[in-house]
Write a protein that holds these residues in place. Structure first.
Motif, PDB file in Angstrom:
ATOM      1  N   ASP A   1     -16.598  32.676  58.482  1.00 30.37           N
ATOM      2  CA  ASP A   1     -18.064  32.848  58.547  1.00 30.37           C
ATOM      3  C   ASP A   1     -18.405  34.343  58.483  1.00 30.37           C
ATOM      4  O   ASP A   1     -19.242  34.771  57.684  1.00 30.37           O
ATOM      5  CB  ASP A   1     -18.565  32.231  59.863  1.00 30.37           C
TER       6      ASP A   1
ATOM      7  N   ASN B   1     -18.388  22.101  51.171  1.00 30.95           N
ATOM      8  CA  ASN B   1     -18.775  22.259  52.579  1.00 30.95           C
ATOM      9  C   ASN B   1     -18.833  23.723  52.989  1.00 30.95           C
ATOM     10  O   ASN B   1     -18.101  24.565  52.470  1.00 30.95           O
ATOM     11  CB  ASN B   1     -17.835  21.461  53.489  1.00 30.95           C
TER      12      ASN B   1
ATOM     13  N   SER C   1     -28.149  30.373  58.593  1.00 30.74           N
ATOM     14  CA  SER C   1     -26.990  29.480  58.753  1.00 30.74           C
ATOM     15  C   SER C   1     -26.567  28.952  57.389  1.00 30.74           C
ATOM     16  O   SER C   1     -27.415  28.682  56.533  1.00 30.74           O
ATOM     17  CB  SER C   1     -27.346  28.270  59.616  1.00 30.74           C
TER      18      SER C   1
ATOM     19  N   ILE D   1     -25.589  26.145  54.906  1.00 29.51           N
ATOM     20  CA  ILE D   1     -25.829  24.700  54.801  1.00 29.51           C
ATOM     21  C   ILE D   1     -24.743  24.081  53.926  1.00 29.51           C
ATOM     22  O   ILE D   1     -23.972  23.241  54.376  1.00 29.51           O
ATOM     23  CB  ILE D   1     -27.225  24.402  54.187  1.00 29.51           C
ATOM     24  N   VAL D   2     -24.669  24.508  52.683  1.00 28.22           N
ATOM     25  CA  VAL D   2     -23.696  23.951  51.748  1.00 28.22           C
ATOM     26  C   VAL D   2     -23.610  24.884  50.537  1.00 28.22           C
ATOM     27  O   VAL D   2     -24.492  25.722  50.333  1.00 28.22           O
ATOM     28  CB  VAL D   2     -24.146  22.514  51.328  1.00 28.22           C
TER      29      VAL D   2
ATOM     30  N   ASN E   1     -31.474  22.092  65.387  1.00 27.84           N
ATOM     31  CA  ASN E   1     -30.732  21.552  64.230  1.00 27.84           C
ATOM     32  C   ASN E   1     -31.610  21.375  62.995  1.00 27.84           C
ATOM     33  O   ASN E   1     -31.139  20.873  61.970  1.00 27.84           O
ATOM     34  CB  ASN E   1     -30.113  20.187  64.591  1.00 27.84           C
TER      35      ASN E   1
ATOM     36  N   TRP F   1     -35.429  27.690  53.908  1.00 29.30           N
ATOM     37  CA  TRP F   1     -34.223  27.672  53.082  1.00 29.30           C
ATOM     38  C   TRP F   1     -34.140  28.880  52.182  1.00 29.30           C
ATOM     39  O   TRP F   1     -35.126  29.576  51.949  1.00 29.30           O
ATOM     40  CB  TRP F   1     -34.174  26.391  52.234  1.00 29.30           C
TER      41      TRP F   1
ATOM     42  N   ASP G   1     -18.518  24.523  56.352  1.00 29.28           N
ATOM     43  CA  ASP G   1     -18.127  24.387  57.772  1.00 29.28           C
ATOM     44  C   ASP G   1     -17.002  25.374  58.033  1.00 29.28           C
ATOM     45  O   ASP G   1     -15.827  25.037  57.835  1.00 29.28           O
ATOM     46  CB  ASP G   1     -17.613  22.960  58.059  1.00 29.28           C
TER      47      ASP G   1
ATOM     48  N   SER H   1     -30.044  28.251  55.633  1.00 25.59           N
ATOM     49  CA  SER H   1     -31.338  28.005  56.283  1.00 25.59           C
ATOM     50  C   SER H   1     -31.661  29.205  57.156  1.00 25.59           C
ATOM     51  O   SER H   1     -30.756  29.852  57.701  1.00 25.59           O
ATOM     52  CB  SER H   1     -31.307  26.714  57.098  1.00 25.59           C
TER      53      SER H   1
ATOM     54  N   TYR I   1     -30.607  22.577  59.526  1.00 18.84           N
ATOM     55  CA  TYR I   1     -29.601  21.772  58.816  1.00 18.84           C
ATOM     56  C   TYR I   1     -30.257  20.576  58.132  1.00 18.84           C
ATOM     57  O   TYR I   1     -29.821  20.155  57.068  1.00 18.84           O
ATOM     58  CB  TYR I   1     -28.502  21.308  59.782  1.00 18.84           C
TER      59      TYR I   1
ATOM     60  N   GLY J   1     -32.583  22.212  55.331  1.00 20.82           N
ATOM     61  CA  GLY J   1     -31.672  22.849  54.361  1.00 20.82           C
ATOM     62  C   GLY J   1     -30.882  21.804  53.603  1.00 20.82           C
ATOM     63  O   GLY J   1     -30.658  21.912  52.395  1.00 20.82           O
ATOM     64  N   GLY J   2     -30.473  20.738  54.310  1.00 22.14           N
ATOM     65  CA  GLY J   2     -29.704  19.669  53.666  1.00 22.14           C
ATOM     66  C   GLY J   2     -30.570  18.907  52.669  1.00 22.14           C
ATOM     67  O   GLY J   2     -30.120  18.561  51.572  1.00 22.14           O
TER      68      GLY J   2
END
Ligand SMILES: Cc1cc2nc3c(=O)[nH]c(=O)nc-3n(C[C@H](O)[C@H](O)[C@H](O)COP(=O)(O)O)c2cc1C
Length: 339
Positions: A293, A285, A307, A309-310, A257, A209, A287, A245, A260, A263-264
């Motif tokens: 992105d 979010n 990536s 995460i949030v 995955n 992370w 997303d 992440s 995620y 990282g979550g």
């Protein structure tokens, strides 16, 4: 059969087969197959992609639309007549749900009705004409039996008292808080919270992370414009955290995955650490479509290996404020036992 084959096949061949199974090319094929399964599962399940909506699709879509209205109702400067698109989506989903013969005492269904009920009450109190909404709600009025949706009025004092209590109090009195006082957040408080979050468990302790702490107002505004989930909220926001992440810390296809998950979990620990340090937080979010992105990666110099995460918007509490009620399901609905 396997054992018989092992006896027939020469050792050198068996070793070669083993080597092939461990090779990068086979792992890449395994990755493609797993991703194909992920896509198939998502495509067959998500309410935004399915033609025929399941019970799960309908209750989640109800919550999606109702939450958008709850958020509008909790806004400091209420914009009367807001949420036409969300109301249309909510009414249409409630109708499909009702016609599907699903239980009318369902928490999500009742919560959806309560949100419209509060929407109407608030507009009535302001003498604002929403005749069409009132007419559409009429067939549901008698079905609305439990007031579990809408907004809650909170006071800073109560939240801060609860953060000094036990874990249960801390969790129960955490609400996503979207508007903040003018007081700036001291970066030391953020750092302390990140230090606590480093204790988050992760796969083989690989800690995949990373956090970007943004306190530059111009950059925060640019990120929020691209993120799009805090529109009309976010007053006096002075700190935004981006949790990422790191793909380089992960291994094979089965871990595609894992970033995620870890990282979550890290983000959740961070959220509670910030909350316990007396800060008001809202997860946002991450997303994004490909264009956003790309733009965010350029703006924040994010590695192509990482990536999103949030994001977490962070500030100090106002003395009193409103939040969406965000009613939860009953625990029995999500729990199964194998005894
Ligand atoms: C991954 C994630 C993304 C979220 N994105 C947003 C967002 O973009 N905008 C927003 O206002 N709230 C966002 N939220 C907050 C949720 O709306 C909120 O957690 C939910 O309604 C439950 O309410 P509570 O956090 O007050 O208990 C997000 C929450 C999570 C966990």
């Amino acid at each position: 059969m396997k054992d018989r084959l092992k006896k027939i096949i020469p050792d050198s061949w068996l070793k070669a087969i083993r080597r092939l199974r461990q090779s990068r090319i086979v792992k890449k094929i395994q990755l493609l197959l797993l991703v194909k399964d992920d896509v198939t599962r998502f495509n067959a399940s998500a309410f935004g992609l399915r033609k025929h909506q399941t019970y799960g699709n309908l209750i989640s879509a109800i919550t999606f639309h109702a939450h958008s209205i709850e958020k509008g109702l909790s806004h400091q400067n209420l914009r009367l007549g807001f949420g036409k698109k969300a109301l249309a989506g909510l009414f249409s989903t409630l109708k499909t749900y009702k016609e599907g013969g699903y239980p009318l005492d369902d928490i999500r269904f009742q919560s959806g009705l309560s949100v419209i009920d509060e929407y109407i009450r608030i507009h009535n109190a302001h003498d604002f004409n929403i005749e069409e909404t009132k007419i559409r709600f009429e067939p549901y009025r008698t079905l609305h039996t439990t007031a579990i949706g809408g907004t809650l009025d909170l006071r800073k004092e109560d939240i801060l008292t609860a953060t000094k209590g036990n874990f249960n109090d801390l969790v129960k009195m955490r609400f996503s808080t979207r508007d903040y006082s003018v007081q700036k957040v001291d970066v030391q408080l953020i750092n302390q919270s990140i230090v606590t979050s480093m204790k988050t468990p992760s796969i083989c302790n690989r800690q995949p992370w990373e956090v970007i702490v943004i306190q530059n107002k111009a950059i925060i505004d640019q990120v929020l414009t691209l993120q799009g989930g805090l529109t009309e909220h976010g007053s006096h926001l002075s700190t935004l955290l981006v949790v990422l992440s790191k793909g380089e810390y992960l291994m094979g296809p089965e871990e595609r995955n894992q970033g995620y998950v870890d990282g979550g979990m890290f983000a959740m620990t961070l959220l509670y650490a910030l909350h316990q340090n007396g800060l008001a937080v809202c997860p946002l979010n991450a997303d994004f479509n490909r264009k956003i992105d790309r733009n965010l990666r350029t703006l924040l110099s994010i590695s192509p290996h990482d990536s999103f995460i949030v994001m977490l918007s962070v500030g100090h509490y106002m003395e009193s404020y409103k939040v969406p009620r965000s009613q939860r399901d009953d625990f029995s609905e999500i729990t199964t036992y194998i005894l």
